[in-house]
Design an enzyme around this catalytic site. Structure first.
Site, mmCIF file in Angstrom:
data_model
loop_
_atom_site.group_PDB
_atom_site.id
_atom_site.type_symbol
_atom_site.label_atom_id
_atom_site.label_comp_id
_atom_site.label_asym_id
_atom_site.label_seq_id
_atom_site.Cartn_x
_atom_site.Cartn_y
_atom_site.Cartn_z
ATOM 1 N N SER A 4 38.463 32.745 36.739
ATOM 2 C CA SER A 4 38.069 33.175 35.281
ATOM 3 C C SER A 4 38.669 32.685 34.654
ATOM 4 C CB SER A 4 39.817 34.907 35.885
ATOM 5 O OG SER A 4 40.976 34.146 35.738
ATOM 6 N N ASP B 89 41.905 27.530 42.143
ATOM 7 C CA ASP B 89 40.855 28.584 43.211
ATOM 8 C C ASP B 89 39.765 26.940 43.492
ATOM 9 O OD1 ASP B 89 41.146 31.487 43.607
ATOM 10 O OD2 ASP B 89 40.482 31.700 41.251
ATOM 11 N N GLU C 175 41.643 42.273 46.316
ATOM 12 C CA GLU C 175 41.217 43.138 44.546
ATOM 13 C C GLU C 175 40.700 44.570 44.906
ATOM 14 O OE1 GLU C 175 39.512 39.947 42.222
ATOM 15 O OE2 GLU C 175 38.388 41.271 41.242
HETATM 16 O O1 KIV Z 1 40.699 34.164 39.161
HETATM 17 C C1 KIV Z 1 41.244 35.459 39.512
HETATM 18 O O2 KIV Z 1 41.980 35.243 37.954
HETATM 19 C C2 KIV Z 1 41.322 35.448 40.487
HETATM 20 C C3 KIV Z 1 42.265 36.918 40.240
HETATM 21 C C4 KIV Z 1 41.996 37.536 39.580
HETATM 22 C C5 KIV Z 1 42.815 37.024 40.951
HETATM 23 O O3 KIV Z 1 41.174 34.878 41.549
#
Ligand code: KIV
Length: 272
Positions: free
Chosen positions: A53, A91, A190
């Site tokens: 994100s 991520d 989610e």
């Molecule tokens: O990238 C992110 O912030 C996420 C969350 C929304 C879980 O994957």
């Protein structure tokens, strides 16, 4: 529910499973830079997610797709330098793990080696099974992510609630069980119905972390800019804003601009 909280000096993947076993909810928040991560960690958040994100809130892209592995590593290493207690999960960005398991492993290794992160997160179920296996076999802890998976936004077409129909709900349950069997330490759920979150959470021994998944998840995650009210144009039902930082910051910045224009800043006391 009143729960006696155990003191964790340093959160590990084992602490999270332990928290689930003891009925202690897990707090997770995103952070993408040193200063924010320092505040989040000092506030005793259990897990810091360096989420893709960052593509939206840090870089201003419309989706999470454009952010690169190098950019994720840059964000993650800034966060790692600030953190003393939280578990830091990063991520794997879009395009760094989907083509084959070897590429997935190479990307995960780069994140762990170059940023010092503690775990990685991947979106998807059965489709990425071999990649998850390969990363886990290398000793890298993996967090799963099911339900609304923003890296697949062009397949879904919208950011609406997922797994409302029986077929998608059944696949999600099967994927969650598969990720647990493979050895994932936790799964983000989610934007799915609360009843489905309950069903999944009750059927797993590893913790689920919800975002828009209702109260039955074993923990909750939010994007820090949303929680602080910096992204004031974004207001999904699941979001609880704890501050209105957008207005607070705008006001402070306007005051500064005024003071500079009027010649009120700096004052005699603020100069050498
Ligand atoms: O990238 C992110 O912030 C996420 C969350 C929304 C879980 O994957």
């Amino acid at each position: 529910m009143s729960v006696t909280k155990k003191e964790y000096k340093r959160i590990t993947v084992k602490s999270l499973v332990d928290m689930k076993q003891h009925g202690e909810k897990i707090s997770m928040l995103t952070a993408y830079d040193y200063s924010m991560a320092k505040i989040v960690d000092a506030a005793m958040v259990d897990v810091i997610l360096v989420g893709d994100s960052a593509s939206n809130v840090m870089a201003g892209h419309e989706t999470t797709l454009p952010i690169t592995l190098d950019q994720m590593i840059y964000h993650a290493s800034s966060v790692i330098r600030a953190v003393k207690r939280a578990l830091v999960v990063v991520d794997l960005p879009f395009g760094s793990y989907q083509s084959d398991p070897k590429e997935a492993l190479r990307s995960a290794i780069r994140i762990m080696k170059e940023s010092g992160a503690h775990a990685v997160k991947l979106e998807g179920g059965e489709e990425i099974k071999e990649s998850v296996k390969r990363i886990l076999r290398a000793g890298i802890p993996v967090m799963g992510h099911l339900g609304l998976t923003p890296q697949s936004i062009y397949k879904f077409g919208t950011y609406t609630v997922r797994a409302k129909d029986k077929q998608e709900a059944e696949k999600l349950i099967a994927d969650a069980k598969m990720l647990e069997r493979l050895g994932c330490f936790s799964i983000v759920l989610e934007k799915i119905p609360a009843a489905l979150t309950k069903k999944v959470s009750d059927s797993l021994s590893i913790p689920t972390i919800g975002i828009g998944g209702g109260k039955h998840a074993d923990g909750q995650v939010l994007v820090i800019h949303d929680l602080l009210g910096m992204t004031h144009e974004f207001h999904p039902r699941f979001l609880r804003r704890y501050m209105n930082l957008y207005d607070g910051m705008s006001e402070a910045i306007s005051l500064y601009v005024n003071d500079v224009k009027k010649g009120d800043f700096p004052s005699d006391e603020e100069q050498y």
